[in-house]
Scaffold this active site. Structure first.
Site, PDB file in Angstrom:
ATOM      1  CG  HIS A 104      33.876  31.588  65.127  1.00 44.88           C
ATOM      2  ND1 HIS A 104      32.625  31.010  65.071  1.00 44.88           N
ATOM      3  CD2 HIS A 104      34.297  31.677  63.849  1.00 44.88           C
ATOM      4  CE1 HIS A 104      32.303  30.762  63.808  1.00 44.88           C
ATOM      5  NE2 HIS A 104      33.301  31.152  63.045  1.00 44.88           N
ATOM      6  CG  HIS A 160      36.034  34.980  61.500  1.00 43.53           C
ATOM      7  ND1 HIS A 160      34.897  35.434  60.869  1.00 43.53           N
ATOM      8  CD2 HIS A 160      35.898  33.628  61.594  1.00 43.53           C
ATOM      9  CE1 HIS A 160      34.106  34.407  60.597  1.00 43.53           C
ATOM     10  NE2 HIS A 160      34.698  33.313  61.017  1.00 43.53           N
TER      11      HIS A 160
END
Length: 291
Positions: free
Chosen positions: A176, A240
């Site tokens: 991330h 994501h």
């Protein structure tokens, strides 16, 4: 005088019996609270978050289990979609105190001790520790916290990587990253991969953090990689992983790397379903109890 001594002995015996009965009537109530960021993807909830939760429940069978999510957005969406209310940490601790729990172990499933951990989890823990709400309240650290964690996690990740990769093949892990400051955990994990000769390169979604997509591109070009296996470096394979990494949009990592001439395959699945990763979380929880 003898009558007084007998009376005193009788009183002592009664007090001892009363205290013993009270102790038997009110045994120590122990709780295990597993605090995750959360996910709206049912598959990742079952396989990733519940994977870690189940490992912890098995390791601590004497503790009653409670689930906590730190993301307000995730909690709101689940409540609206499924009608399920998941508590934040403070609400859960308040309920445990009201129910008479005295010994509470909190284990986070977060990857690193970054913004979510420092701003949402630690302040709540410190508040209840300061107020001495519980006789015992401890917290197990995120996956990548201490120096020894990085080699352990690197080795654990090899169990989910393809075996016998050629010199022109590499796994690319998407992390991330942080929008506010560089998270050095990614550098340390990459160093562990390199030290152990594990064919893996890390990149992060956040463009302002490093190693971002361009950094990762430069690394695989330097290593003369021709085939890339994309995998999420995230506890849950959520938005994501499904969109930024493996989505059908032109700017997904899968399509950007394909456009650059790489042969690309995708393995979707968060770290939470990796049994070796689960063992590290359990070890962190056990260490918290020892400390």
């Amino acid at each position: 005088m003898q009558k007084f001594i007998k009376l005193l002995l009788a009183v002592c015996l009664m007090l001892s019996f009363t205290m013993s009965a009270s102790a038997q009537a009110a045994p120590t109530k122990k709780a295990l609270v597993v605090a995750s960021f959360g996910t709206t993807f049912p598959d990742t909830l079952k396989n990733d978050i519940e994977g870690i939760e189940n490992a912890l429940k098995k390791a601590f069978p004497d503790r009653d289990f409670y689930r906590v999510f730190t993301s307000n957005i995730v909690k709101k969406r689940i409540a609206e979609r499924d009608g399920i209310v998941i508590d934040d940490l403070k609400t859960a601790l308040d309920k445990l105190a009201a129910q008479g729990y005295t010994d509470v172990l909190v284990q986070t499933t977060l990857l690193t001790p970054a913004e979510e951990y420092n701003n949402k989890i630690l302040p709540a823990i410190k508040e209840y520790q300061t107020n001495k709400t519980f006789q015992k309240l401890v917290i197990g650290k995120p996956l990548l916290t201490e120096d020894k964690d990085f080699n352990l996690v690197a080795k654990a990740l090899t169990t989910q990587m393809p075996k016998n990769l050629n010199s022109d093949q590499s796994v690319v892990f998407m992390g991330h990253g942080s929008p506010h400051m560089h998270n050095v955990a990614y550098d340390k994990l990459q160093a562990a991969f390199d030290k152990l000769n594990i064919p893996a390169v890390i990149g992060v979604v956040e463009e302002d953090d490093h190693p971002n997509f361009e950094d990762m591109q430069a690394t695989i070009a330097k290593r003369k990689i021709k085939e890339v296996i994309l995998m999420p470096l995230m506890v849950v394979a959520g938005d994501h992983a499904n969109n930024d990494m493996a989505g059908d949009e032109d700017d997904s990592w899968k399509n950007l790397l394909s456009a650059d001439g790489y042969k690309v395959s995708v393995v979707l699945g968060g770290l939470g379903r990796n049994s070796e990763i689960q063992k590290i979380y359990v070890a962190h929880a056990k260490q918290a109890l020892k400390n």
